[in-house]
Every structure is written in structure tokens, then in C-alpha cells.
Design a protein around this motif. Structure first.
Motif, short mmCIF file in Angstrom:
data_model
loop_
_atom_site.label_atom_id
_atom_site.label_comp_id
_atom_site.label_asym_id
_atom_site.label_seq_id
_atom_site.Cartn_x
_atom_site.Cartn_y
_atom_site.Cartn_z
N LEU A 85 0.83 -1.20 0.00
CA LEU A 85 0.00 0.00 0.00
C LEU A 85 0.87 1.25 0.00
CD1 LEU A 85 -2.72 -1.16 2.55
CD2 LEU A 85 -2.82 -1.17 0.05
N LEU A 88 1.88 2.38 -3.43
CA LEU A 88 0.86 3.21 -4.08
C LEU A 88 0.83 4.62 -3.50
CD1 LEU A 88 -2.49 1.19 -4.38
CD2 LEU A 88 -1.01 2.01 -6.22
N LEU A 89 0.74 4.66 -2.16
CA LEU A 89 0.48 5.93 -1.50
C LEU A 89 1.68 6.87 -1.55
CD1 LEU A 89 -1.58 4.68 1.58
CD2 LEU A 89 -2.40 5.65 -0.57
N MET A 92 1.52 8.55 -4.82
CA MET A 92 0.55 9.64 -4.77
C MET A 92 1.09 10.82 -4.00
SD MET A 92 -2.52 10.45 -5.80
CE MET A 92 -4.11 9.62 -5.73
N TRP A 96 1.54 14.63 -5.30
CA TRP A 96 0.91 15.80 -4.67
C TRP A 96 1.95 16.80 -4.17
CZ3 TRP A 96 -3.62 13.33 -1.36
CH2 TRP A 96 -4.60 12.86 -2.26
N SER A 148 -1.54 17.09 2.40
CA SER A 148 -2.77 16.37 2.75
C SER A 148 -2.63 15.74 4.13
CB SER A 148 -3.06 15.29 1.71
OG SER A 148 -4.06 14.42 2.18
N ILE A 150 -4.69 13.87 5.60
CA ILE A 150 -5.15 12.50 5.54
C ILE A 150 -4.03 11.57 5.07
CG2 ILE A 150 -6.83 10.95 4.49
CD1 ILE A 150 -8.16 12.97 6.28
N LEU A 151 -3.46 11.88 3.93
CA LEU A 151 -2.40 11.04 3.38
C LEU A 151 -1.21 10.98 4.32
CD1 LEU A 151 -1.20 9.32 1.20
CD2 LEU A 151 -0.60 11.38 -0.08
N ASP B 81 -9.59 14.46 -0.59
CA ASP B 81 -8.37 13.65 -0.53
C ASP B 81 -8.73 12.19 -0.27
OD1 ASP B 81 -6.93 15.89 -0.93
OD2 ASP B 81 -6.04 16.00 1.07
N ILE B 82 -9.66 11.98 0.66
CA ILE B 82 -10.05 10.61 0.99
C ILE B 82 -10.59 9.89 -0.23
CG2 ILE B 82 -11.78 9.26 2.25
CD1 ILE B 82 -11.39 11.16 4.61
N SER B 84 -9.86 10.56 -3.32
CA SER B 84 -8.73 10.31 -4.21
C SER B 84 -7.96 9.07 -3.79
CB SER B 84 -7.77 11.51 -4.20
OG SER B 84 -8.45 12.69 -4.56
N LEU B 85 -7.72 8.96 -2.49
CA LEU B 85 -6.98 7.80 -1.99
C LEU B 85 -7.81 6.54 -2.10
CD1 LEU B 85 -5.32 9.47 1.14
CD2 LEU B 85 -4.32 9.04 -1.12
N LEU B 88 -7.56 4.82 -5.42
CA LEU B 88 -6.39 3.94 -5.51
C LEU B 88 -6.62 2.65 -4.73
CD1 LEU B 88 -3.09 5.96 -4.91
CD2 LEU B 88 -3.83 4.80 -7.00
N LEU B 89 -7.03 2.83 -3.47
CA LEU B 89 -7.06 1.70 -2.55
C LEU B 89 -8.19 0.72 -2.88
CD1 LEU B 89 -6.22 3.52 0.80
CD2 LEU B 89 -4.71 2.21 -0.70
N PHE B 158 -11.89 5.30 6.21
CA PHE B 158 -12.18 6.30 5.18
C PHE B 158 -13.67 6.36 4.90
CE2 PHE B 158 -7.83 6.51 2.83
CZ PHE B 158 -7.33 7.23 3.89
#
Lengths: 221, 221
Positions: A85, A88-89, A92, A96, A148, A150-151, B81-82, B84-85, B88-89, B158
Motif C-alpha cells: 500500500l 501506491l500511497l 501519490m 501531490w 494532505s 489524511i495522506l 483527498d479521501i 482520491s486515496l 487507488l485503494l 475512510f
DNA sequence: ACATGCATTAATGTATACAATCATACGAGA
DNA sequence: TCTCGTATGATTGTATACATTAATGCATGT
């Protein structure tokens, strides 16, 4: 939040138990008794309870009402999943960051890379501890730079989860060298405002870490 | 964990405050006093404190030591943002589900789709509440089917974050119809063990939801 | 008038006391 | 002997009491 974790008893207890679970001191299905933990840490049950409730939310502990708290821990598969994961993240994140990073953050990452190279140039006497700490800082700044909450939050959590695993796995000098080179490439792509490239490089960076884990016989399924 | 949240006071207090923050009853920078909350909910400070500590870990509350707890809340950008993520997830989730899903889970998802179509066929009298609940269940099963605690945990979090936003946004019948069709396609791809297709469809499914949000004037930056 | 320092107050941090619940062991009855 | 019920102990759940910290306001001195 850092202040809180630093200054309050509850916060320190939380960190301590968390570390003890991640490091393997407390193992799967171990029962965590509030009174026992409190006695061991020299505090009352109250901060211990707060810590256990937080750990439950994180998924490191399972609480059965009126029964007790049991260690859930994280398996090797969990760690492998986290890396998947993260791949992927972090991609991203780098993408960003291209739009949100500040000059200060760029400079800080630059400095971290320089410090890392300095550590590495020490030759065989380089400190693996220092290198991993610098690696951690590099990623933390990158997380912040994504702009972000969140991220950043998710990635920081993930990173702290796998930290003990990284410590236990021997970091080869070869891997450290390549890792720093990859950091430089990522930073370069972000500086150049090349989102596509930054994403791909950050993505592959984690994949390379995973390949390295695999080479060291890490359980992948 | 569900048992815990259900049966203990602390758990219920946590859920209540969490909902009140996400629904907007408590707003950014509001101060959450332990005694006041306890009085309002008819409990003592102890369960309130446990709840606040958990909320801090989740990032919905910021605690300043010896000062108090303040609502952090989540902004429209956070929600964006959530999504967007999630895009992906959820893609990754569908991909993994191809390898880990059980027959029971396939059947359950099939049934959820049938129920959704039944709701929709009611015509203009269909319940948006029911539709969103079914949508939630579909995704929950899919999360479980990934076979990854970690991924399931993140996606569930999320999903619960954006739930209030979804409720407040009007779900058009047109969007509901398309959404169910997309669910069917995702399920089909998973049944066919077509990981590539499943990932892409799940990915696009969330992107479509985002487009719909955008159409309704949702803040995207 | 303004700044500084102290007292007061109100909040949180922690510990402890009490209540409720669950596990275990023991004994009575079939 | 086996089962069921009860009593006992231990553990968690909750409330409350005490300690500590920080904010507020007022008084005092410049």
C-alpha cells in the motif's frame, strides 16, 4: 499531539506498550492486564486504560468487554501489505508534493540527503541507526509536503508500523547507497515539477525496498 | 471491537462524539470539556476521557496537555483527498479480492446487488437511506474480501469519514442506477478472476462518485 | 495608564474507591 | 460420575476524590 505524547503519562504508556507489541515483547494473544501493566510502569490503571483504548483503535489490541485486552500484533503478511500500500500511497504523495511542497521543505530534504551521504562516506563504520533515522525524516518531510493531512496521517502510521521490522532487518550498505540515490532522484523530479516522474520513482522506491526484504527471506504471503 | 463499542460506555461516548464532529454539531476549534460532555451524556469524565484520547488518535480532535481538547474535524479538502486515496485503494482492494474472496462473500455481494435493484425498482418512492446502506455493505464485504486486515481497516475508516458527507449530498436516482451497474461489473470481474479489470473498474467507480460530487458543487481544492 | 506579580478559579492529569461482570472451583443432587 | 448451581476471587467498568497545571482578574507599583 507530540506534546501530548511527550508530557502526559497516558501518552508515554501508549508509546511504551505500542513499542513492546511491535518489537515482539508482547506477542499475539497475550493478555494485557491493566493492573499488571500499571504496576510494571509505575502508574495507576487510568493511563493504562487510555493507552489500551487507543491501541485498540489502531488495531494492535483487541478488547473484549468485561474480559480483557489481548495483543493482536501485526503479522509478516500485514507488514508486506503495508509495503504494498505504501508503494501506491508514496507515489501519490510524491505526485501531490510536486504542487504543494515549499522551498523550506525542499531544502530540508536536500540537507537530509547530504547528511545521509556523509554518514555513508564514513565507510564500514557508518551507523545503520543514523541512516534509518535520516531515511525516516526524509519520508516524514515528504509526507508533510503532500499538503494532505489524511495522506500524511496514513503514511506516518504505516511507517511507524514497519519501523521495528526495518530495525531487525540488516540494512546492507549497498541497499543504503541505492536508497539515497533514489531519494535524490525523487527530490529532483519534485524540484522539476515532474509529477509523473516523481510518482513513478517514489512508487518504485518502495518496490525496491520490498525486493530487498524478499531477498532477505521475508515472508511475502 | 464492535462488541466493545456496543456495550461499554466509553465506546458509545466515542461513537457519539465522533458522529457529532463528523455531522458538524461540534465545529472546528470548538473546545470539548470533559465535565460538560460527561454531564450532557450522563456519564462521568472517565469514559469521556477515553473517547477523547481515541478521537485524538484518529485525528478528529487535538489535545493540548493540561489545556483541553479541541475539535479538528475534517475539511472538504480532506474529504476530497479521501476519495482520491480511496480510488487507488479500492482498486487495490478489488485486485486482492480476486485472489482471496470466498464463495460466501461472492454470494453476499450478489444478494446486496439484488436488494439494491429491488429498492431502485420501487421507482420514485425508493429510499435513499436504504440505497446508501446497501452501498456501504457492498463495500464492506469487498474490504473484507481483500484478505488484508490493514487495507480493510484503512478503507473502513475512510468510508466512515465520508459517510456524513454522502448523507448530506443528495443521491440522484440516475447516479444510484449507474452505481449499482458499476458494482455488478466489479463483481463480475472478480468472479471471472480478472484482477486487472477488477482494479480498473473499482478505481473508476470511485472516480465517478467524485465526478458526481463535483457536479454538485463540491469543493475540490 | 500600563506592566508585572500574585491569588483565585477552573480545567485537566492521575490515583483510588466502588460496582458490575466474568471465570473458576467446589459441592450438592441426580 | 456427571451436571448444574452457587460461592468466591479476580478483573474490568465507572465514578469520584485529589493533585497539578494554566488562565483570568485584580491589585500594586512604576
Amino acid at each position: 499531539m507530540d506534546d501530548y505524547q511527550e508530557h502526559s503519562l497516558g501518552g508515554r504508556v501508549f508509546q511504551k506498550i505500542r513499542e513492546d507489541i511491535l518489537s515482539g515483547k508482547y506477542q499475539e494473544h497475550d493478555e494485557l492486564r491493566e493492573a499488571a501493566l500499571g504496576k510494571e510502569l509505575g502508574v495507576s490503571r487510568t493511563p493504562v486504560r487510555e493507552a489500551l483504548r487507543q491501541l485498540e483503535l489502531e488495531g494492535l489490541v483487541t478488547i473484549i468487554p468485561n474480559r480483557g485486552a489481548y495483543v493482536t500484533g501485526i503479522s509478516q503478511k500485514d507488514i508486506w501489505d503495508i509495503y504494498s500500500l505504501r508503494s501506491l500511497l508514496e507515489g501519490m504523495c510524491a505526485r501531490w508534493a510536486v504542487e504543494h511542497i515549499t522551498e523550506e521543505q525542499l531544502d530540508e530534504m536536500e540537507e537530509i540527503i547530504l547528511l545521509s551521504e556523509f554518514q555513508l562516506k564514513k565507510g564500514s563504520g557508518f551507523s545503520a541507526e543514523q541512516i534509518t533515522a535520516l531515511d525516516g525524516r526524509f519520508h516524514d518531510v515528504l509526507y508533510e509536503a503532500s499538503g494532505s493531512r489524511i495522506l500524511s496521517h496514513v503514511l506516518t502510521d504505516f511507517h511507524s508500523y514497519v519501523q521495528p521490522a526495518r530495525k531487525s532487518s540488516v540494512i546492507s550498505e549497498d541497499r543504503a547507497r541505492k536508497s539515497i540515490r533514489e531519494h535524490k532522484q525523487i527530490l529532483r523530479a519534485i524540484r522539476d515539477r515532474d509529477a509523473e516522474m516523481a510518482e513513478q520513482l517514489a512508487n518504485e522506491h518502495i518496490l525496491h525496498v520490498m525486493q530487498n526484504l524478499k531477498k532477505q527471506g521475508y515472508q511475502t504471503d
